[in-house]
Scaffold this motif. Structure first.
Motif, PDB file in Angstrom:
ATOM      1  N   GLY A  25       0.854  -1.183  -0.003  1.00 47.42           N
ATOM      2  CA  GLY A  25      -0.117   0.106  -0.056  1.00 47.42           C
ATOM      3  C   GLY A  25       0.797   1.234   0.005  1.00 47.42           C
ATOM      4  O   GLY A  25       0.622   2.104  -0.673  1.00 47.42           O
ATOM      5  N   CYS A  26       1.871   1.244   0.686  1.00 49.11           N
ATOM      6  CA  CYS A  26       3.092   2.335   0.854  1.00 49.11           C
ATOM      7  C   CYS A  26       3.456   2.547  -0.638  1.00 49.11           C
ATOM      8  O   CYS A  26       3.658   3.650  -0.906  1.00 49.11           O
ATOM      9  CB  CYS A  26       3.779   2.033   1.877  1.00 49.11           C
ATOM     10  SG  CYS A  26       3.282   2.238   3.543  1.00 49.11           S
ATOM     11  N   ALA A  27       3.879   1.580  -1.118  1.00 46.59           N
ATOM     12  CA  ALA A  27       4.536   1.611  -2.581  1.00 46.59           C
ATOM     13  C   ALA A  27       3.685   2.371  -3.471  1.00 46.59           C
ATOM     14  O   ALA A  27       4.219   3.108  -4.406  1.00 46.59           O
ATOM     15  CB  ALA A  27       4.936   0.262  -3.070  1.00 46.59           C
ATOM     16  N   LYS A  28       2.278   2.252  -3.359  1.00 40.07           N
ATOM     17  CA  LYS A  28       1.605   3.050  -4.291  1.00 40.07           C
ATOM     18  C   LYS A  28       1.439   4.415  -4.060  1.00 40.07           C
ATOM     19  O   LYS A  28       1.016   5.189  -4.859  1.00 40.07           O
ATOM     20  CB  LYS A  28       0.105   2.510  -4.081  1.00 40.07           C
ATOM     21  CG  LYS A  28       0.034   0.949  -4.568  1.00 40.07           C
ATOM     22  CD  LYS A  28      -1.544   0.563  -4.482  1.00 40.07           C
ATOM     23  CE  LYS A  28      -1.699  -0.782  -4.873  1.00 40.07           C
ATOM     24  NZ  LYS A  28      -3.073  -1.364  -4.398  1.00 40.07           N
ATOM     25  N   GLU A  29       1.977   5.088  -3.219  1.00 43.38           N
ATOM     26  CA  GLU A  29       2.099   6.385  -2.855  1.00 43.38           C
ATOM     27  C   GLU A  29       3.117   7.125  -3.682  1.00 43.38           C
ATOM     28  O   GLU A  29       3.140   8.315  -3.830  1.00 43.38           O
ATOM     29  CB  GLU A  29       2.263   6.657  -1.297  1.00 43.38           C
ATOM     30  CG  GLU A  29       1.164   6.152  -0.376  1.00 43.38           C
ATOM     31  CD  GLU A  29       1.544   6.600   0.867  1.00 43.38           C
ATOM     32  OE1 GLU A  29       2.414   7.089   1.189  1.00 43.38           O
ATOM     33  OE2 GLU A  29       0.562   6.081   1.713  1.00 43.38           O
ATOM     34  N   ASP A  30       4.020   6.512  -4.360  1.00 39.89           N
ATOM     35  CA  ASP A  30       5.040   7.126  -5.253  1.00 39.89           C
ATOM     36  C   ASP A  30       4.279   7.665  -6.211  1.00 39.89           C
ATOM     37  O   ASP A  30       3.554   7.174  -7.042  1.00 39.89           O
ATOM     38  CB  ASP A  30       5.932   5.926  -5.670  1.00 39.89           C
ATOM     39  CG  ASP A  30       7.043   6.425  -6.853  1.00 39.89           C
ATOM     40  OD1 ASP A  30       7.582   5.676  -7.127  1.00 39.89           O
ATOM     41  OD2 ASP A  30       7.345   7.686  -6.534  1.00 39.89           O
ATOM     42  N   THR A  31       4.407   9.123  -6.498  1.00 43.16           N
ATOM     43  CA  THR A  31       4.043   9.798  -7.553  1.00 43.16           C
ATOM     44  C   THR A  31       4.827  10.137  -8.749  1.00 43.16           C
ATOM     45  O   THR A  31       4.537  10.886  -9.535  1.00 43.16           O
ATOM     46  CB  THR A  31       3.784  11.144  -6.808  1.00 43.16           C
ATOM     47  OG1 THR A  31       4.832  11.927  -6.363  1.00 43.16           O
ATOM     48  CG2 THR A  31       2.558  11.125  -5.746  1.00 43.16           C
ATOM     49  N   GLY A  32       5.975   9.338  -8.779  1.00 38.84           N
ATOM     50  CA  GLY A  32       6.831   9.441  -9.914  1.00 38.84           C
ATOM     51  C   GLY A  32       5.955   9.104 -11.117  1.00 38.84           C
ATOM     52  O   GLY A  32       5.214   8.272 -11.132  1.00 38.84           O
ATOM     53  N   GLY A  33       6.643   9.217 -12.537  1.00 39.15           N
ATOM     54  CA  GLY A  33       6.033   8.909 -13.459  1.00 39.15           C
ATOM     55  C   GLY A  33       7.344   8.911 -14.916  1.00 39.15           C
ATOM     56  O   GLY A  33       8.262   9.243 -14.573  1.00 39.15           O
ATOM     57  N   THR A  34       6.427   8.571 -15.860  1.00 40.41           N
ATOM     58  CA  THR A  34       7.160   8.603 -17.272  1.00 40.41           C
ATOM     59  C   THR A  34       6.541   8.970 -18.327  1.00 40.41           C
ATOM     60  O   THR A  34       5.197   8.939 -18.283  1.00 40.41           O
ATOM     61  CB  THR A  34       7.559   6.981 -17.527  1.00 40.41           C
ATOM     62  OG1 THR A  34       8.477   6.254 -16.457  1.00 40.41           O
ATOM     63  CG2 THR A  34       8.538   6.877 -18.605  1.00 40.41           C
ATOM     64  N   SER A  35       7.178   9.889 -18.965  1.00 38.10           N
ATOM     65  CA  SER A  35       6.432  10.501 -20.198  1.00 38.10           C
ATOM     66  C   SER A  35       6.032   9.594 -21.238  1.00 38.10           C
ATOM     67  O   SER A  35       6.664   8.414 -21.167  1.00 38.10           O
ATOM     68  CB  SER A  35       7.341  11.771 -20.785  1.00 38.10           C
ATOM     69  OG  SER A  35       8.381  11.223 -21.602  1.00 38.10           O
TER      70      SER A  35
END
Length: 274
Positions: A25-35
């Motif tokens: 559940g904590c891992a899902k809080e990562d807001t990083g992304g890829t274009s």
């Protein structure tokens, strides 16, 4: 003993499962992304830009509070190329030029009217130059100052952490001029010091003074210029080759299709003949 052992084992397993679920559940809080083009970004759907306000005409807030300017418009082109939206973070210039803001993940790119220097190249990867800059000495309208020699015994304002400050300090030292160089934290403080006669003159980039004069007619005039051969560049974290390539590609495309000249005319003025 056997039943008790089994009960403890079951309890331990249940606790382990709960911990694993919690971690997931904590891992899902990562807001990083890829274009869409595979460029990693610190926030999904956004190209986060670090800048230092105000620095018109490159970046400043308009009457509605929106950050606008030449740098902003060019980085918008990069964001559009990545199919994301630009988000701007206002942060002290020291953290930008030192690479600290990019290294800590505060932003993806730095766009702050920043001159490319060998020292800064040690901690940042710069784009191709997008603007040729010249330093200028400004005075309150009516005062006549043609050279630094005329400021001996007086106070000269500069913006801290800038190449203008470095240039003036070098000139003062090299020529042995007894000028009190006063450093201000940002452009607004420097301009205020000049118009309230806290300093006799002030140094910053020519387009910045031109913008101030346009917005405040009759208060300040450019007394002289110093051609230091400076060029501005956008910066990314060391080694972020994918994003740097996209920044360079967006600038190159803008120069080719006329967008660069249009934005230059809008924010800077008439483009010098090349």
């Amino acid at each position: 003993m056997t039943k008790l052992h089994h009960a403890r084992t079951a309890t331990t397993l249940a606790a382990a499962v709960l911990l694993a679920v919690g971690a997931a559940g904590c891992a899902k809080e990562d807001t990083g992304g890829t274009s869409d083009s595979g460029v990693p970004l610190i926030k999904a759907g956004a190209l986060t830009t670090c800048t230092h306000l105000p620095y018109a005409p490159f970046q400043s807030k308009d009457d509605s509070g929106k950050v606008v300017g030449f740098d902003v418009a060019l980085i918008d082109l990069v964001a559009a190329k990545l199919n994301v939206t630009q988000e701007i973070v206002d942060t002290p210039f020291e953290g930008i030029k030192s690479g600290a803001d990019l290294n800590s993940g505060k932003c993806d790119v730095a766009a702050a009217g920043m001159t490319i220097t060998d020292e800064r190249k040690q901690v940042l990867d710069f784009s191709e130059p997008y603007f040729d800059a010249t330093q200028a000495l400004a005075v309150v309208t009516g005062k006549k100052v043609a050279t630094l020699d005329e400021l001996v015994g007086k106070r000269l304002g500069v913006q801290g952490g800038t190449t203008g400050e470095e240039y003036i300090n070098a000139q003062v030292k090299e020529k042995g001029l007894k000028i009190e160089v006063v450093s201000y934290r940002d452009l607004a403080a420097l301009q205020q010091a000049l118009v309230t006669n806290q300093v006799e003159a002030a140094v910053n980039d020519l387009p910045v003074w031109n913008e101030y004069i346009k917005a405040n007619p009759g208060k300040v005039e450019v007394a002289t210029g110093f051609d230091t051969g400076e060029q501005y560049g956008f910066a990314v974290k060391k080694g972020n080759a994918k994003l740097l390539a996209e920044v360079n590609a967006a600038i190159a495309a803008a120069r080719t299709d006329g967008t660069y000249d249009k934005l230059y005319a809008e924010w800077i003025g008439e483009k010098p003949a090349s």
